[in-house]
Design a protein around this motif. Structure first.
Motif, PDB file in Angstrom:
ATOM      1  N   LEU A   1     -18.780  32.670 -62.656  1.00 11.16           N
ATOM      2  CA  LEU A   1     -18.818  32.101 -64.004  1.00 11.16           C
ATOM      3  C   LEU A   1     -17.672  32.573 -64.881  1.00 11.16           C
ATOM      4  O   LEU A   1     -17.110  31.795 -65.647  1.00 11.16           O
ATOM      5  N   LEU A   2     -17.360  33.839 -64.791  1.00 13.86           N
ATOM      6  CA  LEU A   2     -16.432  34.449 -65.740  1.00 13.86           C
ATOM      7  C   LEU A   2     -15.109  34.886 -65.124  1.00 13.86           C
ATOM      8  O   LEU A   2     -14.251  35.378 -65.843  1.00 13.86           O
ATOM      9  N   GLY A   3     -14.990  34.723 -63.824  1.00 16.77           N
ATOM     10  CA  GLY A   3     -13.782  35.191 -63.143  1.00 16.77           C
ATOM     11  C   GLY A   3     -12.532  34.495 -63.655  1.00 16.77           C
ATOM     12  O   GLY A   3     -12.535  33.294 -63.912  1.00 16.77           O
ATOM     13  N   GLU A   4     -11.500  35.270 -63.835  1.00 18.95           N
ATOM     14  CA  GLU A   4     -10.210  34.734 -64.257  1.00 18.95           C
ATOM     15  C   GLU A   4      -9.589  33.966 -63.098  1.00 18.95           C
ATOM     16  O   GLU A   4      -9.774  34.327 -61.931  1.00 18.95           O
ATOM     17  N   ALA A   5      -8.853  32.929 -63.407  1.00 19.97           N
ATOM     18  CA  ALA A   5      -8.240  32.088 -62.377  1.00 19.97           C
ATOM     19  C   ALA A   5      -7.360  32.902 -61.426  1.00 19.97           C
ATOM     20  O   ALA A   5      -7.247  32.566 -60.249  1.00 19.97           O
ATOM     21  N   ASP A   6      -6.761  33.986 -61.929  1.00 18.33           N
ATOM     22  CA  ASP A   6      -5.882  34.787 -61.082  1.00 18.33           C
ATOM     23  C   ASP A   6      -6.597  35.965 -60.413  1.00 18.33           C
ATOM     24  O   ASP A   6      -5.961  36.809 -59.792  1.00 18.33           O
ATOM     25  N   ASP A   7      -7.934  36.023 -60.512  1.00 14.02           N
ATOM     26  CA  ASP A   7      -8.714  37.082 -59.861  1.00 14.02           C
ATOM     27  C   ASP A   7      -8.674  36.841 -58.356  1.00 14.02           C
ATOM     28  O   ASP A   7      -9.155  35.815 -57.876  1.00 14.02           O
ATOM     29  N   PRO A   8      -8.114  37.771 -57.583  1.00 14.75           N
ATOM     30  CA  PRO A   8      -8.038  37.578 -56.130  1.00 14.75           C
ATOM     31  C   PRO A   8      -9.411  37.414 -55.469  1.00 14.75           C
ATOM     32  O   PRO A   8      -9.530  36.726 -54.462  1.00 14.75           O
ATOM     33  N   ALA A   9     -10.454  38.019 -56.040  1.00 15.60           N
ATOM     34  CA  ALA A   9     -11.800  37.860 -55.473  1.00 15.60           C
ATOM     35  C   ALA A   9     -12.265  36.416 -55.617  1.00 15.60           C
ATOM     36  O   ALA A   9     -12.848  35.848 -54.691  1.00 15.60           O
ATOM     37  N   LEU A  10     -12.009  35.809 -56.760  1.00 16.62           N
ATOM     38  CA  LEU A  10     -12.354  34.407 -56.961  1.00 16.62           C
ATOM     39  C   LEU A  10     -11.522  33.538 -56.011  1.00 16.62           C
ATOM     40  O   LEU A  10     -12.017  32.552 -55.466  1.00 16.62           O
ATOM     41  N   GLY A  11     -10.291  33.958 -55.773  1.00  8.81           N
ATOM     42  CA  GLY A  11      -9.446  33.250 -54.808  1.00  8.81           C
ATOM     43  C   GLY A  11     -10.007  33.304 -53.395  1.00  8.81           C
ATOM     44  O   GLY A  11      -9.845  32.362 -52.620  1.00  8.81           O
ATOM     45  N   ARG A  12     -10.673  34.393 -53.059  1.00  8.24           N
ATOM     46  CA  ARG A  12     -11.310  34.476 -51.734  1.00  8.24           C
ATOM     47  C   ARG A  12     -12.538  33.590 -51.649  1.00  8.24           C
ATOM     48  O   ARG A  12     -12.839  33.030 -50.609  1.00  8.24           O
ATOM     49  N   LEU A  13     -13.283  33.482 -52.756  1.00  7.39           N
ATOM     50  CA  LEU A  13     -14.478  32.643 -52.773  1.00  7.39           C
ATOM     51  C   LEU A  13     -14.133  31.153 -52.769  1.00  7.39           C
ATOM     52  O   LEU A  13     -14.837  30.349 -52.172  1.00  7.39           O
ATOM     53  N   LEU A  14     -13.063  30.809 -53.459  1.00  2.06           N
ATOM     54  CA  LEU A  14     -12.666  29.414 -53.625  1.00  2.06           C
ATOM     55  C   LEU A  14     -11.177  29.285 -53.294  1.00  2.06           C
ATOM     56  O   LEU A  14     -10.349  29.081 -54.180  1.00  2.06           O
ATOM     57  N   PRO A  15     -10.835  29.411 -52.029  1.00  2.00           N
ATOM     58  CA  PRO A  15      -9.413  29.425 -51.659  1.00  2.00           C
ATOM     59  C   PRO A  15      -8.749  28.069 -51.911  1.00  2.00           C
ATOM     60  O   PRO A  15      -9.388  27.026 -51.945  1.00  2.00           O
ATOM     61  N   ASN A  16      -7.450  28.135 -52.073  1.00  2.00           N
ATOM     62  CA  ASN A  16      -6.630  26.949 -52.290  1.00  2.00           C
ATOM     63  C   ASN A  16      -6.544  26.176 -50.973  1.00  2.00           C
ATOM     64  O   ASN A  16      -6.028  26.682 -49.982  1.00  2.00           O
ATOM     65  N   ALA A  17      -7.025  24.950 -50.984  1.00  2.00           N
ATOM     66  CA  ALA A  17      -7.043  24.147 -49.756  1.00  2.00           C
ATOM     67  C   ALA A  17      -5.653  23.676 -49.344  1.00  2.00           C
ATOM     68  O   ALA A  17      -5.398  23.455 -48.161  1.00  2.00           O
ATOM     69  N   TYR A  18      -4.771  23.521 -50.322  1.00  2.00           N
ATOM     70  CA  TYR A  18      -3.421  23.009 -50.047  1.00  2.00           C
ATOM     71  C   TYR A  18      -2.386  23.865 -50.766  1.00  2.00           C
ATOM     72  O   TYR A  18      -1.792  23.430 -51.763  1.00  2.00           O
ATOM     73  N   PRO A  19      -2.128  25.063 -50.289  1.00  2.00           N
ATOM     74  CA  PRO A  19      -1.211  25.954 -51.010  1.00  2.00           C
ATOM     75  C   PRO A  19       0.226  25.421 -51.098  1.00  2.00           C
ATOM     76  O   PRO A  19       0.966  25.802 -51.992  1.00  2.00           O
ATOM     77  N   GLU A  20       0.597  24.521 -50.219  1.00  2.00           N
ATOM     78  CA  GLU A  20       1.963  23.997 -50.216  1.00  2.00           C
ATOM     79  C   GLU A  20       2.094  22.703 -51.017  1.00  2.00           C
ATOM     80  O   GLU A  20       3.196  22.185 -51.173  1.00  2.00           O
TER      81      GLU A  20
ATOM     82  N   ALA B   1      -2.127  17.845 -54.369  1.00  2.00           N
ATOM     83  CA  ALA B   1      -3.298  17.736 -53.487  1.00  2.00           C
ATOM     84  C   ALA B   1      -4.292  18.855 -53.774  1.00  2.00           C
ATOM     85  O   ALA B   1      -5.507  18.634 -53.765  1.00  2.00           O
ATOM     86  N   SER B   2      -3.788  20.044 -54.047  1.00  2.00           N
ATOM     87  CA  SER B   2      -4.651  21.179 -54.354  1.00  2.00           C
ATOM     88  C   SER B   2      -5.450  20.933 -55.631  1.00  2.00           C
ATOM     89  O   SER B   2      -6.657  21.179 -55.672  1.00  2.00           O
ATOM     90  N   GLU B   3      -4.796  20.450 -56.659  1.00  2.00           N
ATOM     91  CA  GLU B   3      -5.484  20.166 -57.922  1.00  2.00           C
ATOM     92  C   GLU B   3      -6.531  19.075 -57.739  1.00  2.00           C
ATOM     93  O   GLU B   3      -7.624  19.171 -58.291  1.00  2.00           O
ATOM     94  N   GLU B   4      -6.205  18.059 -56.965  1.00  2.00           N
ATOM     95  CA  GLU B   4      -7.162  16.974 -56.728  1.00  2.00           C
ATOM     96  C   GLU B   4      -8.365  17.480 -55.934  1.00  2.00           C
ATOM     97  O   GLU B   4      -9.517  17.182 -56.256  1.00  2.00           O
ATOM     98  N   PHE B   5      -8.109  18.256 -54.900  1.00  2.00           N
ATOM     99  CA  PHE B   5      -9.197  18.830 -54.104  1.00  2.00           C
ATOM    100  C   PHE B   5     -10.107  19.682 -54.992  1.00  2.00           C
ATOM    101  O   PHE B   5     -11.332  19.572 -54.938  1.00  2.00           O
ATOM    102  N   THR B   6      -9.505  20.520 -55.809  1.00  2.00           N
ATOM    103  CA  THR B   6     -10.260  21.392 -56.705  1.00  2.00           C
ATOM    104  C   THR B   6     -11.095  20.570 -57.682  1.00  2.00           C
ATOM    105  O   THR B   6     -12.271  20.860 -57.906  1.00  2.00           O
ATOM    106  N   ARG B   7     -10.519  19.531 -58.226  1.00  2.00           N
ATOM    107  CA  ARG B   7     -11.228  18.688 -59.198  1.00  2.00           C
ATOM    108  C   ARG B   7     -12.484  18.075 -58.584  1.00  2.00           C
ATOM    109  O   ARG B   7     -13.516  17.981 -59.230  1.00  2.00           O
ATOM    110  N   TYR B   8     -12.412  17.688 -57.331  1.00  2.00           N
ATOM    111  CA  TYR B   8     -13.548  17.014 -56.693  1.00  2.00           C
ATOM    112  C   TYR B   8     -14.554  17.949 -56.031  1.00  2.00           C
ATOM    113  O   TYR B   8     -15.684  17.544 -55.767  1.00  2.00           O
ATOM    114  N   THR B   9     -14.168  19.174 -55.737  1.00  2.00           N
ATOM    115  CA  THR B   9     -15.064  20.047 -54.967  1.00  2.00           C
ATOM    116  C   THR B   9     -15.511  21.316 -55.669  1.00  2.00           C
ATOM    117  O   THR B   9     -16.569  21.863 -55.339  1.00  2.00           O
TER     118      THR B   9
END
Length: 164
Positions: A36-55, A59-67
């Motif tokens: 709920l409160l994790g900062e976007a740059d929190d590496p732990a939140l990054g592990r929970l919700l990894p970037n599907a398209y880092p390159e 596509a990454s923003e669209e994936f995030t928006r839908y999922t």
């Protein structure tokens, strides 16, 4: 802690000491807080919700928006399930007995995976590079990480036993 199967593969029974139940409840609160409160740059939140398209930023923003919302909701529901089951208002002789059907048990495993991902980030466990320097670890968090792995492994042994 004791994990045992219910008859006929219907689920599992977990017997926790009151302190273990309280710890799981507190850890579920912590997972919920990160979601709920994790900062976007929190590496732990990054592990929970990894970037599907880092390159591919678009596509990454669209994936995030839908999922993202449904992923976060599912993870929060798993944490809430643990909080509900570990409420110490049903303590009997210093232990909390929890019976979970198959679906509930797999929800708990989702929570335990999320918890371990957060704790791994906090104590510096990285599968690619091995463990961080022992001196940089928080002993409490490391113990919680290892204990959650034990609970997870015990549940998996009962839910999905290897058959010869």
């Amino acid at each position: 802690m004791i994990v045992a199967g219910l008859g006929g593969g219907e689920g599992i029974r977990i017997v926790l000491e009151t302190e273990e139940a309280m710890l799981l409840s507190e850890l579920a609160d912590q997972v919920d807080s990160v979601l709920l409160l994790g900062e976007a740059d929190d590496p732990a939140l990054g592990r929970l919700l990894p970037n599907a398209y880092p390159e591919d930023l678009e596509a990454s923003e669209e994936f995030t928006r839908y999922t993202r919302d449904s992923l976060v909701d599912g993870k929060r529901q798993a944490a809430q399930s643990v909080r509900d089951a570990t409420a110490v208002d049903h303590v009997d002789a210093g232990v909390v007995q929890i019976e979970l059907d198959q679906a509930q048990a797999w929800g708990w495993l989702t929570f335990l995976t999320d918890l371990r991902l957060i704790l791994a980030e906090r104590v510096g466990v990285d599968d690619d590079e091995g463990d961080a320097d022992v001196e940089t670890r928080d002993d409490y968090l490391r113990a919680a990480y290892e204990w959650a792995g034990f609970v997870q492994g015990s549940m998996l042994e009962v839910l999905d036993p290897i058959k010869p």
